[in-house]
Enzyme design. Structure first.
Site, PDB file in Angstrom:
ATOM      1  N   VAL A   9      57.286  20.619  -5.519  1.00  0.00           N
ATOM      2  CA  VAL A   9      56.247  20.593  -4.498  1.00  0.00           C
ATOM      3  C   VAL A   9      54.985  21.357  -4.902  1.00  0.00           C
ATOM      4  CG1 VAL A   9      56.922  22.665  -3.202  1.00  0.00           C
ATOM      5  CG2 VAL A   9      55.993  20.674  -1.975  1.00  0.00           C
ATOM      6  N   TYR A  10      55.039  22.135  -5.965  1.00  0.00           N
ATOM      7  CA  TYR A  10      53.862  22.888  -6.395  1.00  0.00           C
ATOM      8  C   TYR A  10      52.787  21.906  -6.894  1.00  0.00           C
ATOM      9  CZ  TYR A  10      56.742  27.146  -6.295  1.00  0.00           C
ATOM     10  OH  TYR A  10      57.559  28.187  -5.923  1.00  0.00           O
TER      11      TYR A  10
END
Length: 349
Positions: free
Chosen positions: A52-53
């Site tokens: 998700v980064y």
């Protein structure tokens, strides 16, 4: 750089890890690669990321860096990533179901350009998916040679205990670490989370070790954050976060205590805060998250720094969250702000 085992496993990692949430967002690719190079040159080994980064960009940046480095550098890196949060708009593009986790892990491996990661961590608890489904999926990934170790992130004490108990009861790969938010301003994890990890043999990988910049001394009583700081560059977040923490006298007591020790030692405040955290019970490796190479190099200066008993006691006293109500404190109840000793946590190498 010192090394400890990854929880009760036999895998050794550096006592400081490189967090990569800024990669592709606050830090461009060239700056991200410079951080990775500096970290490895300083003896660091554990690199932590998540799908998700920056919507997968962080993993892609790390993958390109790995591909461009010699084999000895690639082999020195202990690579960890995470899955759980939304990576699409569909109802199955989120969570810890078998369907989402299998797809999320395969996508992370593609972005990283590797066949296997050293540790795969579930990014937070999923109340909708049976724990047995999640743990068996992770175990399948270990058996398939895609994952070496399993970890947790942002779990409460009872969630840690349940995950470990179910894994052991079913003969599945049990988690070896937990990533919690932990620093001198956030010590409430010591009430139940840290004792749970000590009891189960999990090593801690604390994130936000500098409390979002507060423990560097960059924020003051007299002036709201402005300019090139995380709170200063986001006015809405800055006003809300600064206002919430600045009204607590404990915040300034902690900052004053850190500054006093830093001044006496002639080191930056950040290094004192990191040195306090790295020697807490059950801590395996402290995750450093920097926007710039200069910030990372400043933080890496804490490697090998250990505080004395009096310094630690002063920081403990200033930062004690002092629970007043049952069952953590109050009349007739022994107050305990520090976790119990013991357990099967990380070991020094």
């Amino acid at each position: 750089m010192e090394h400890r085992t990854l929880g009760s496993s036999g895998c050794a990692v550096s006592t400081y890890a490189l967090g990569t949430m800024t990669f592709g967002a606050e830090t461009d690719e060239a700056g991200s690669h410079a951080q990775l190079d500096a970290f490895v040159e300083a003896g660091g080994t554990l690199v932590d990321t998540a799908d998700v980064y920056t919507a997968g960009t962080s993993e892609e940046i790390i993958g390109r860096w790995l591909a461009a480095r010699p084999a000895e550098v690639r082999d020195s890196v202990v690579l960890a990533t995470k899955g759980r949060f939304p990576m699409g708009e569909g109802p199955n593009d989120v969570g810890l179901s078998r369907r989402h986790l299998q797809r999320a892990l395969d996508a992370s491996l593609r972005r990283l350009g590797v066949d296997e990661v050293d540790e795969y961590q579930v990014h937070s608890w999923d109340p909708l998916t049976p724990l047995e489904e999640t743990l068996s999926t992770l175990d399948d990934a270990v058996r398939a040679g895609k994952v070496r170790y399993v970890g947790l992130s942002n779990y409460t004490g009872w969630q840690v205990q349940k995950a470990v108990a179910v894994a052991r009861e079913l003969g599945l790969s049990a988690p070896v670490t937990l990533q919690p938010q932990y620093n001198l301003l956030v010590r409430e994890v010591e009430w139940e989370v840290v004792p749970s990890c000590l009891d189960a043999g999990l090593g801690l990988l604390p994130w936000s070790p500098l409390g979002g910049g507060w423990l560097t001394g960059k924020y003051t009583r007299e002036e709201r954050p402005t300019g090139a700081t995380r709170l200063g560059e986001d006015p809405e977040r800055g006003v809300e976060a600064y206002g919430r923490r600045s009204v607590q006298q404990r915040t300034w007591d902690v900052i004053d205590a850190v500054r006093s020790i830093a001044d006496a030692r002639g080191v930056p405040m950040s290094q004192v805060a990191l040195a306090w955290l790295v020697d807490r019970p059950s801590v395996t490796s402290v995750i450093l998250g920097a926007r710039t190479l200069e910030q990372l190099q400043d933080n890496l200066g804490a490697a090998g720094l250990h505080l004395g008993a009096e310094e630690t006691a002063a920081l403990d006293a200033a930062s004690d969250p002092a629970p007043a109500d049952y069952p953590y404190g109050g009349p007739g109840v022994q107050q305990r702000s520090r976790p119990v000793e013991g357990g099967r946590g990380p070991r020094r190498r």
